[in-house]
Design an enzyme around this catalytic site. Structure first.
Site, PDB file in Angstrom:
ATOM      1  N   GLU A   1      25.587  44.270  28.421  1.00 49.54           N
ATOM      2  CA  GLU A   1      26.278  44.156  29.713  1.00 49.54           C
ATOM      3  C   GLU A   1      26.296  42.702  30.183  1.00 49.54           C
ATOM      4  O   GLU A   1      27.287  42.239  30.750  1.00 49.54           O
ATOM      5  CB  GLU A   1      25.609  45.052  30.757  1.00 49.54           C
ATOM      6  CG  GLU A   1      25.712  46.530  30.428  1.00 49.54           C
ATOM      7  CD  GLU A   1      27.146  46.996  30.233  1.00 49.54           C
ATOM      8  OE1 GLU A   1      28.000  46.619  31.047  1.00 49.54           O
ATOM      9  OE2 GLU A   1      27.414  47.715  29.267  1.00 49.54           O
TER      10      GLU A   1
ATOM     11  N   TRP B   1      29.054  41.235  28.380  1.00 49.11           N
ATOM     12  CA  TRP B   1      30.377  41.475  28.967  1.00 49.11           C
ATOM     13  C   TRP B   1      30.684  40.482  30.070  1.00 49.11           C
ATOM     14  O   TRP B   1      31.813  40.021  30.228  1.00 49.11           O
ATOM     15  CB  TRP B   1      30.489  42.914  29.492  1.00 49.11           C
ATOM     16  CG  TRP B   1      30.967  43.840  28.418  1.00 49.11           C
ATOM     17  CD1 TRP B   1      30.197  44.606  27.604  1.00 49.11           C
ATOM     18  CD2 TRP B   1      32.332  44.053  28.011  1.00 49.11           C
ATOM     19  NE1 TRP B   1      30.994  45.286  26.717  1.00 49.11           N
ATOM     20  CE2 TRP B   1      32.305  44.966  26.946  1.00 49.11           C
ATOM     21  CE3 TRP B   1      33.552  43.557  28.451  1.00 49.11           C
ATOM     22  CZ2 TRP B   1      33.469  45.397  26.309  1.00 49.11           C
ATOM     23  CZ3 TRP B   1      34.709  43.979  27.819  1.00 49.11           C
ATOM     24  CH2 TRP B   1      34.662  44.895  26.750  1.00 49.11           C
TER      25      TRP B   1
ATOM     26  N   TRP C   1      55.786  49.743  37.810  1.00 51.48           N
ATOM     27  CA  TRP C   1      54.930  50.154  38.934  1.00 51.48           C
ATOM     28  C   TRP C   1      55.801  50.749  40.033  1.00 51.48           C
ATOM     29  O   TRP C   1      56.983  50.422  40.143  1.00 51.48           O
ATOM     30  CB  TRP C   1      54.152  48.944  39.485  1.00 51.48           C
ATOM     31  CG  TRP C   1      53.333  48.229  38.474  1.00 51.48           C
ATOM     32  CD1 TRP C   1      53.564  46.981  37.968  1.00 51.48           C
ATOM     33  CD2 TRP C   1      52.155  48.696  37.810  1.00 51.48           C
ATOM     34  NE1 TRP C   1      52.611  46.643  37.046  1.00 51.48           N
ATOM     35  CE2 TRP C   1      51.727  47.668  36.922  1.00 51.48           C
ATOM     36  CE3 TRP C   1      51.410  49.877  37.871  1.00 51.48           C
ATOM     37  CZ2 TRP C   1      50.592  47.797  36.116  1.00 51.48           C
ATOM     38  CZ3 TRP C   1      50.279  50.001  37.072  1.00 51.48           C
ATOM     39  CH2 TRP C   1      49.889  48.970  36.207  1.00 51.48           C
TER      40      TRP C   1
ATOM     41  N   ASN D   1      29.439  51.415  38.332  1.00 50.62           N
ATOM     42  CA  ASN D   1      30.365  51.001  37.264  1.00 50.62           C
ATOM     43  C   ASN D   1      31.252  52.118  36.737  1.00 50.62           C
ATOM     44  O   ASN D   1      32.467  51.949  36.570  1.00 50.62           O
ATOM     45  CB  ASN D   1      29.566  50.381  36.119  1.00 50.62           C
ATOM     46  CG  ASN D   1      30.419  50.097  34.913  1.00 50.62           C
ATOM     47  OD1 ASN D   1      30.393  50.824  33.937  1.00 50.62           O
ATOM     48  ND2 ASN D   1      31.218  49.057  34.978  1.00 50.62           N
TER      49      ASN D   1
ATOM     50  N   TRP E   1      47.833  47.004  39.163  1.00 50.23           N
ATOM     51  CA  TRP E   1      46.395  46.709  39.120  1.00 50.23           C
ATOM     52  C   TRP E   1      46.025  45.561  40.043  1.00 50.23           C
ATOM     53  O   TRP E   1      44.889  45.470  40.527  1.00 50.23           O
ATOM     54  CB  TRP E   1      45.922  46.430  37.692  1.00 50.23           C
ATOM     55  CG  TRP E   1      46.559  45.250  37.019  1.00 50.23           C
ATOM     56  CD1 TRP E   1      47.625  45.246  36.167  1.00 50.23           C
ATOM     57  CD2 TRP E   1      46.155  43.868  37.124  1.00 50.23           C
ATOM     58  NE1 TRP E   1      47.919  43.971  35.753  1.00 50.23           N
ATOM     59  CE2 TRP E   1      47.033  43.102  36.319  1.00 50.23           C
ATOM     60  CE3 TRP E   1      45.131  43.206  37.810  1.00 50.23           C
ATOM     61  CZ2 TRP E   1      46.934  41.718  36.192  1.00 50.23           C
ATOM     62  CZ3 TRP E   1      45.028  41.827  37.690  1.00 50.23           C
ATOM     63  CH2 TRP E   1      45.923  41.105  36.891  1.00 50.23           C
TER      64      TRP E   1
ATOM     65  N   TRP F   1      39.760  44.901  35.724  1.00 48.55           N
ATOM     66  CA  TRP F   1      40.959  45.602  36.211  1.00 48.55           C
ATOM     67  C   TRP F   1      42.007  45.663  35.116  1.00 48.55           C
ATOM     68  O   TRP F   1      42.653  46.691  34.899  1.00 48.55           O
ATOM     69  CB  TRP F   1      41.515  44.937  37.480  1.00 48.55           C
ATOM     70  CG  TRP F   1      40.944  45.571  38.706  1.00 48.55           C
ATOM     71  CD1 TRP F   1      39.891  45.117  39.450  1.00 48.55           C
ATOM     72  CD2 TRP F   1      41.358  46.808  39.296  1.00 48.55           C
ATOM     73  NE1 TRP F   1      39.632  46.000  40.472  1.00 48.55           N
ATOM     74  CE2 TRP F   1      40.518  47.044  40.406  1.00 48.55           C
ATOM     75  CE3 TRP F   1      42.349  47.740  39.008  1.00 48.55           C
ATOM     76  CZ2 TRP F   1      40.636  48.173  41.220  1.00 48.55           C
ATOM     77  CZ3 TRP F   1      42.483  48.860  39.814  1.00 48.55           C
ATOM     78  CH2 TRP F   1      41.631  49.064  40.902  1.00 48.55           C
TER      79      TRP F   1
END
Length: 487
Positions: free
Chosen positions: A285, A288, A316, A351, A369, A392
């Site tokens: 993590e 990341w 969209w 998360n 987004w 995102w």
DNA sequence: GTGAGCTTAGC
DNA sequence: CTAAGCTCA
């Protein structure tokens, strides 16, 4: 430290604090204190430098609290924190004039606007015969130095992670300075209140105050309780939002109250006594977080531009009412609404639930987004210029190493799988609290008797679903086909 | 050139 | 069972 030694003088050293609001493992501060010269610690609230993205409301609250603590601790050490406001370069110029400082020290930042401001600062220092040196602290690996065999940036996490694993072990963390020879000259400081970081009317920060302890001590306390209570079983439990199953270190990391070096070192010590997959899972993590910064470094427009430009053609369907229902936690899907309300109340969201609500906004509601990214930026205490847009885009399908688009989260199944007893939903959507477990994630399927027994009136006390999952799924897949041109 | 492998799942 | 290329070494 070389910049300090290379300039024999008694002139003061300016240490710039930005998102490194700590005394321990602060290389800029340590370099200043070990030089023996007068130290002028400074925080500049810079909302004006080109490209700077103003902090969101939740981070402004956190920043106030954290600066309060930092200022207290620096004052105890003997070097009070000077507060100023304005463009980084211009304010530093003024402080150099006022103090006679000939050395500038800071810890590096990595978002594009901050890098530009710091580059300009170094340039000016060089032209003005001042020493300027920057240090690591925010990231374990310089994003520019991690490259594929061809010298390019990584686009996939796993090879990136392997590259980190085979590179040098991160340095050990530094301790906090024991004393500070504070600069004695007359330097004016703004009052913290004049930064106007706290919400005025209405004060929405009660939930944040109850949930968090901003500051270096709060960060260390969080790290200790994570190790004591949560790390064992982390790999299995981290997906369950109903109880504390994650580190919750993100806002402390975002403000630099703790460094990844300190965390890495603590994990290493823990691994020597209790080796296991949980520690490796948590290390990934941290990986990341590094990967997101790597992506931002190579894609400065990550927050506004599709990483995969094919998504520029995505149809969209902007709809203010749907966006507002999502923001306020009134979509009619309990796991989504619980997440959005946790965010609103505490400035943070688990998360797993972040993925669910992001998938829901982009795929079920077909909202761009970027709308979600902006909302998170304003409401998250851990809002991060790299992690927020990168994740995102990952969920939306436009990002690096993104999941296949056709994997559309089913909010009911996600709820039932990761919040099986509904504890999370019950906490943040109290109007559903009395529903039995088997309906807690799909109240519209509950018989009228169960609803009235639980005091639920769909469409009155709790919304009916904003969209039907099956139809929304088909619509999202059709939109994706349209984007690809085979509609 | 080539092959192995790819965060988080739904139907 | 589906279904997607594409990155990386």
């Amino acid at each position: 430290m070389s910049a300090v030694k290379a300039t024999p003088s008694d002139k003061p050293v300016i240490v710039l604090f930005r998102h490194d609001l700590r005394l321990a493992d602060n290389r800029a501060l340590s370099a200043a204190t070990t030089s023996g010269r007068p130290v002028l610690p400074v925080f500049i609230l810079d909302e004006e430098s080109r490209g700077t993205r103003p902090l969101g409301g939740a981070r402004r609250w956190w920043l106030h609290k954290s600066l309060e603590r930092l200022a207290e601790k620096l004052a105890e050490l003997g070097g009070p924190l000077t507060l100023r406001k304005g463009k980084m370069v211009e304010v530093v110029k003024a402080l150099v004039d006022e103090s006679g400082a000939d050395t500038l020290l800071w810890n590096r930042r990595y978002d594009p606007a901050s890098m530009a401001a710091d580059k300009a600062l170094k340039q000016w220092a060089r032209e003005s015969n001042l020493a300027a040196e920057s240090f690591d602290g925010h990231l374990l690996h310089e994003p520019s130095l991690v490259t594929t065999g061809n010298g390019g940036p990584y686009k996939v996490y796993t090879p990136f992670w392997r590259a980190l694993a085979s590179s040098d072990e991160p340095r050990p963390p530094l301790g906090a300075p024991r004393a500070l020879n504070g600069f004695r000259g007359p330097i004016e400081s703004m009052k913290l209140a004049a930064f106007e970081l706290l919400p005025s009317q209405p004060d929405w920060s009660g939930g944040l105050r109850a949930a968090w302890m901003p500051g270096e001590e709060g960060a260390q306390a969080r790290l200790r309780s994570f190790f004591a209570d949560t790390l064992a079983g982390y790999g299995e439990n981290r997906d369950l939002p109903g109880t504390v199953t994650t580190s919750r270190l993100s806002p402390h990391l975002a403000h630099g109250e703790i460094t990844p070096y300190q965390i890495w070192d603590a994990l290493k010590q823990e691994a020597s006594s209790a080796p296991g997959g949980d520690i490796e899972k948590f290390r990934k993590e941290i990986g990341w977080r590094e990967f997101c910064h790597h992506l931002l470094f190579h894609n400065p427009d990550l927050a506004t531009k599709n990483y995969n430009s094919a998504f520029d053609a995505f149809p969209w369907r902007p709809d203010k009412a749907r966006l507002a229902a999502w923001q306020r936690g009134r979509t009619g899907y309990p796991i989504v609404d619980a997440g959005m309300r946790e965010l609103w109340q505490t400035g943070w969201m688990h998360n797993r639930v972040r993925m669910v609500v992001a998938s829901f906004l982009t795929k079920h509601l077909l909202q761009d987004w970027r709308q979600g990214e902006v909302w998170f930026w304003d409401t998250l205490v851990d809002a991060d210029p790299a992690s927020n847009p990168a994740n995102w885009q990952w969920v939306a399908g436009s990002g690096a190493d993104a999941a296949p688009y056709f994997r559309i989260f089913n909010p009911v199944l996600q709820g039932e799988k990761f919040d099986p007893d509904g504890a999370y939903v019950r906490r943040f959507v109290p109007e559903l609290a009395k529903l039995p477990d088997r309906f807690i994630h799909k109240p519209w399927q509950a018989p009228e008797r169960a609803l009235s027994k639980a005091g639920v009136k769909l469409g009155e006390t709790y919304p009916v679903p904003a969209v039907d999952h099956g139809r929304a799924r088909e619509r999202a897949l059709a939109a994706h086909k349209e984007m690809k041109g085979d509609a």
